[in-house]
Design a protein around this motif. Structure first.
Motif, mmCIF file in Angstrom:
data_model
loop_
_atom_site.group_PDB
_atom_site.id
_atom_site.type_symbol
_atom_site.label_atom_id
_atom_site.label_comp_id
_atom_site.label_asym_id
_atom_site.label_seq_id
_atom_site.Cartn_x
_atom_site.Cartn_y
_atom_site.Cartn_z
ATOM 1 N N PRO A 195 -1.223 12.756 34.838
ATOM 2 C CA PRO A 195 -0.575 12.675 36.155
ATOM 3 C C PRO A 195 -1.636 12.587 37.261
ATOM 4 N N VAL A 196 -1.284 11.891 38.333
ATOM 5 C CA VAL A 196 -2.222 11.759 39.436
ATOM 6 C C VAL A 196 -2.359 13.083 40.175
ATOM 7 N N SER A 197 -3.561 13.326 40.703
ATOM 8 C CA SER A 197 -3.790 14.568 41.427
ATOM 9 C C SER A 197 -3.726 14.384 42.939
ATOM 10 N N GLN A 224 -0.876 12.623 48.221
ATOM 11 C CA GLN A 224 -0.205 11.527 48.916
ATOM 12 C C GLN A 224 0.482 10.616 47.909
ATOM 13 N N ILE A 225 -0.202 10.333 46.818
ATOM 14 C CA ILE A 225 0.356 9.466 45.784
ATOM 15 C C ILE A 225 1.520 10.158 45.091
ATOM 16 N N ALA A 226 1.348 11.423 44.751
ATOM 17 C CA ALA A 226 2.390 12.160 44.044
ATOM 18 C C ALA A 226 3.684 12.227 44.856
ATOM 19 N N ALA A 227 3.562 12.265 46.169
ATOM 20 C CA ALA A 227 4.737 12.373 47.032
ATOM 21 C C ALA A 227 5.308 11.015 47.447
ATOM 22 N N CYS A 255 -3.623 4.112 40.088
ATOM 23 C CA CYS A 255 -4.033 5.397 40.676
ATOM 24 C C CYS A 255 -4.805 6.240 39.660
ATOM 25 N N GLU A 256 -4.314 6.288 38.444
ATOM 26 C CA GLU A 256 -5.000 7.043 37.395
ATOM 27 C C GLU A 256 -6.404 6.490 37.159
#
Length: 113
Positions: A2-4, A7-10, A39-40
């Motif tokens: 999962p991305v950390s 901003q991307i996660a939301a 992103c990863e």
């Protein structure tokens, strides 16, 4: 992985396309997965400069090129609205990872849509 980046996660990727029945959700899900893989890769490879970032976005853009067949199979297409939405998300990703001076046209230079 999962991305950390928060901003991307939301972020809701391709929101205008998901709201339009012309674009099938199952194909949009594939597009969203392409963007999340990008992103990863950014988080894993930590591109040091714009040319390094553009190399990563080129791979993702080519994945979108291949996705065109999935759109067509679903009686859809990557047309003007989709092009703009996809480009906007590439730009969002670049900015979220600190590349505010990225050129959106260079981010998606390999596109054939």
């Amino acid at each position: 992985m999962p991305v950390s980046n928060q901003q991307i996660a939301a972020h809701a990727f391709l929101p205008a396309l998901y709201r339009d029945d012309y674009y099938p959700d199952h194909v949009l899900d594939l597009g969203k997965a392409i963007l999340l893989r990008l992103c990863e890769r950014i988080e894993t490879e930590h591109p040091a400069d714009l040319p390094a970032l553009y190399a990563l976005t080129e791979v993702a853009t080519e994945e979108f090129n291949a996705l065109q067949a999935d759109f067509e199979s679903a009686d859809s297409d990557i047309e003007t609205v989709a092009r703009e939405e996809i480009a906007e998300d590439f730009w969002f990703v670049a900015n979220a990872y600190g590349f505010a001076d990225a050129d959106v046209e260079k981010l998606i230079a390999a596109r054939d849509w």
